[in-house]
Design a protein around this motif. Structure first.
Motif, PDB file in Angstrom:
ATOM      1  N   ARG A   1      -7.745 -18.967 -14.006  1.00 32.92           N
ATOM      2  CA  ARG A   1      -8.890 -19.448 -14.760  1.00 32.92           C
ATOM      3  C   ARG A   1      -8.413 -20.038 -16.084  1.00 32.92           C
ATOM      4  O   ARG A   1      -7.336 -19.708 -16.576  1.00 32.92           O
ATOM      5  CB  ARG A   1      -9.877 -18.306 -15.011  1.00 32.92           C
ATOM      6  CG  ARG A   1     -10.368 -17.641 -13.726  1.00 32.92           C
ATOM      7  CD  ARG A   1     -11.291 -16.479 -14.030  1.00 32.92           C
ATOM      8  NE  ARG A   1     -11.600 -15.711 -12.830  1.00 32.92           N
ATOM      9  CZ  ARG A   1     -12.347 -14.600 -12.822  1.00 32.92           C
ATOM     10  NH1 ARG A   1     -12.857 -14.149 -13.971  1.00 32.92           N
ATOM     11  NH2 ARG A   1     -12.566 -13.960 -11.697  1.00 32.92           N
TER      12      ARG A   1
ATOM     13  N   ASP B   1      -6.343 -12.805  -1.988  1.00 37.46           N
ATOM     14  CA  ASP B   1      -7.086 -12.383  -3.166  1.00 37.46           C
ATOM     15  C   ASP B   1      -6.362 -11.231  -3.857  1.00 37.46           C
ATOM     16  O   ASP B   1      -5.731 -10.392  -3.192  1.00 37.46           O
ATOM     17  CB  ASP B   1      -8.492 -11.915  -2.779  1.00 37.46           C
ATOM     18  CG  ASP B   1      -9.378 -13.057  -2.302  1.00 37.46           C
ATOM     19  OD1 ASP B   1      -9.052 -14.226  -2.575  1.00 37.46           O
ATOM     20  OD2 ASP B   1     -10.393 -12.763  -1.644  1.00 37.46           O
TER      21      ASP B   1
ATOM     22  N   ASP C   1      -4.676 -19.716  -8.689  1.00 32.05           N
ATOM     23  CA  ASP C   1      -6.109 -19.799  -8.976  1.00 32.05           C
ATOM     24  C   ASP C   1      -6.372 -19.210 -10.355  1.00 32.05           C
ATOM     25  O   ASP C   1      -7.234 -18.346 -10.537  1.00 32.05           O
ATOM     26  CB  ASP C   1      -6.934 -19.092  -7.899  1.00 32.05           C
ATOM     27  CG  ASP C   1      -7.018 -19.897  -6.616  1.00 32.05           C
ATOM     28  OD1 ASP C   1      -6.255 -20.874  -6.474  1.00 32.05           O
ATOM     29  OD2 ASP C   1      -7.827 -19.545  -5.742  1.00 32.05           O
TER      30      ASP C   1
ATOM     31  N   ARG D   1      -7.316  -9.044 -13.942  1.00 35.79           N
ATOM     32  CA  ARG D   1      -8.369  -9.804 -14.613  1.00 35.79           C
ATOM     33  C   ARG D   1      -9.075  -9.017 -15.709  1.00 35.79           C
ATOM     34  O   ARG D   1      -9.571  -9.607 -16.672  1.00 35.79           O
ATOM     35  CB  ARG D   1      -9.373 -10.324 -13.583  1.00 35.79           C
ATOM     36  CG  ARG D   1      -8.784 -11.383 -12.656  1.00 35.79           C
ATOM     37  CD  ARG D   1      -9.715 -11.754 -11.527  1.00 35.79           C
ATOM     38  NE  ARG D   1      -9.901 -10.657 -10.586  1.00 35.79           N
ATOM     39  CZ  ARG D   1     -10.545 -10.765  -9.434  1.00 35.79           C
ATOM     40  NH1 ARG D   1     -11.050 -11.953  -9.071  1.00 35.79           N
ATOM     41  NH2 ARG D   1     -10.679  -9.724  -8.622  1.00 35.79           N
TER      42      ARG D   1
ATOM     43  N   ASP E   1      -7.235 -15.234  -9.704  1.00 38.14           N
ATOM     44  CA  ASP E   1      -8.040 -14.744  -8.590  1.00 38.14           C
ATOM     45  C   ASP E   1      -7.227 -14.502  -7.325  1.00 38.14           C
ATOM     46  O   ASP E   1      -7.673 -13.782  -6.433  1.00 38.14           O
ATOM     47  CB  ASP E   1      -9.165 -15.733  -8.290  1.00 38.14           C
ATOM     48  CG  ASP E   1     -10.168 -15.823  -9.436  1.00 38.14           C
ATOM     49  OD1 ASP E   1     -10.378 -14.808 -10.123  1.00 38.14           O
ATOM     50  OD2 ASP E   1     -10.735 -16.919  -9.631  1.00 38.14           O
ATOM     51  N   ARG E   2      -6.021 -15.124  -7.252  1.00 36.00           N
ATOM     52  CA  ARG E   2      -5.225 -14.960  -6.041  1.00 36.00           C
ATOM     53  C   ARG E   2      -3.758 -14.737  -6.400  1.00 36.00           C
ATOM     54  O   ARG E   2      -3.304 -15.109  -7.495  1.00 36.00           O
ATOM     55  CB  ARG E   2      -5.376 -16.192  -5.124  1.00 36.00           C
ATOM     56  CG  ARG E   2      -6.788 -16.320  -4.563  1.00 36.00           C
ATOM     57  CD  ARG E   2      -6.963 -17.526  -3.674  1.00 36.00           C
ATOM     58  NE  ARG E   2      -6.227 -17.461  -2.421  1.00 36.00           N
ATOM     59  CZ  ARG E   2      -6.606 -16.770  -1.358  1.00 36.00           C
ATOM     60  NH1 ARG E   2      -7.713 -16.052  -1.378  1.00 36.00           N
ATOM     61  NH2 ARG E   2      -5.898 -16.803  -0.257  1.00 36.00           N
TER      62      ARG E   2
ATOM     63  N   ASP F   1      -4.616  -6.860  -9.505  1.00 41.88           N
ATOM     64  CA  ASP F   1      -5.810  -7.435 -10.115  1.00 41.88           C
ATOM     65  C   ASP F   1      -5.746  -7.175 -11.619  1.00 41.88           C
ATOM     66  O   ASP F   1      -6.067  -6.094 -12.101  1.00 41.88           O
ATOM     67  CB  ASP F   1      -7.070  -6.814  -9.511  1.00 41.88           C
ATOM     68  CG  ASP F   1      -8.340  -7.507  -9.986  1.00 41.88           C
ATOM     69  OD1 ASP F   1      -8.253  -8.332 -10.927  1.00 41.88           O
ATOM     70  OD2 ASP F   1      -9.417  -7.213  -9.435  1.00 41.88           O
TER      71      ASP F   1
END
Length: 303
Positions: A221, A195, A219, A203, A179-180, A201
């Motif tokens: 997951r 962020d 951060d 993800r 996330d970061r 990004d």
């Protein structure tokens, strides 16, 4: 006349079913890993040392220490500058060290090397690497033991480059559930955490050919209690670098200078980010006589 030893030292070849891995004594590096004839990591030649830090293990810190300087109980420490272009100390103290073999079998190898007290790091540590191969995956356990009379600061990491050999790396998609990300200055030293946005990004997955960065992520997951970073081909085949919760950071380096390929991607599990000796972020302290271990691995899904 004796056959010359590879520049990366003794090589241990591990086999399990259709899987093969080669571990070099230099930096306890993962020289290659393949499954069913498909190469899953970048490699290098017998006359070469690991290109771009390929496959090497990192202790007692990964990434960089700014200007090689940090403070220990109020006293400045000055490490050797091993990244002259940016003026930093990079990738720990064992990059050019030959590990000794503790144990080796058909599908496992255990290697270890000592970090001796020296200017910039006045501690005595033992780093042990255990490689275990099954037909399904390769698992690496890194263990650090403090042989010093005082508590020692440390972080661990690894520097594998992933691939799926019959697909150009730029056509692969990387998914990393972070996330970061950590922003850096022109010397690659952290300046803050923000962020993820744009090409950073990862993800939902991004094509390697569309990426060009050298960035740490945090951060992260978890999936089933661990972190999973997935490199996938258009046909659905994939290779996952997983890491236990201790590896709370992942660094992604998209290289355009790795020998023999247009692009290469290093996915680096780390227990702390760059310059942790100064920021304290992610930094751990190991008591005298104590040990710390963390585990990561590479899991192919080739259909």
């Amino acid at each position: 006349m004796a056959t010359p030893r590879p520049a990366s030292g003794i090589n241990h070849t591990l086999r399990a079913g259709t899987s093969t891995a080669v571990v070099a004594s230099l930096a306890a590096a993962l020289r290659s890993y393949e499954c069913a004839g498909v190469a899953l990591t970048e490699t290098w030649g017998d006359g070469d040392i690991p290109a771009g830090g390929g496959g090497i293990l990192l202790a007692p810190w990964p990434n960089r220490v700014a200007e090689g300087r940090w403070s220990l109980h109020g006293e400045e420490q000055r490490l050797d500058i091993t990244e002259p272009s940016k003026g930093n100390a990079i990738h720990g103290l064992l990059r050019n060290t030959g590990y000794r073999t503790v144990d080796a079998g058909s599908a496992h190898a255990v290697l270890e090397a000592e970090i001796f007290p020296q200017h910039g790091y006045p501690f005595h540590l033992l780093h042990r690497a255990t490689y275990e191969l099954t037909e399904e995956q390769l698992t690496v356990t890194q263990e650090l033991t403090n042989l010093s009379p005082d508590a020692a600061p440390f972080a661990l990491g690894a520097h594998p480059y992933l691939k799926i050999s019959d697909v150009p790396t730029e056509e692969l998609t990387l998914t990393l559930l972070a996330d970061r990300m950590i922003e850096t200055d022109d010397r690659s030293i952290p300046t803050g955490t923000v962020d993820v946005t744009g090409q950073h990004d990862l993800r939902t997955g991004r094509r390697i050919g569309d990426l060009r960065f050298d960035t740490a992520f945090t951060d992260l997951r978890t999936v089933g209690g661990r972190h999973e970073h997935v490199l996938a081909a258009p046909d659905g085949r994939s290779v996952t670098l997983w890491a236990d919760a201790s590896f709370a950071y992942a660094h992604v380096y998209v290289s355009t200078i790795y020998p023999g390929v247009d692009k290469a991607v290093a996915v680096e599990p780390m227990t702390a980010p760059a310059d942790a000796f100064n920021s304290g972020e992610g930094l751990r302290w190991l008591d005298p006589g104590a040990s710390f271990s963390a585990r990561w691995g590479i899991l192919p899904a080739l259909g």
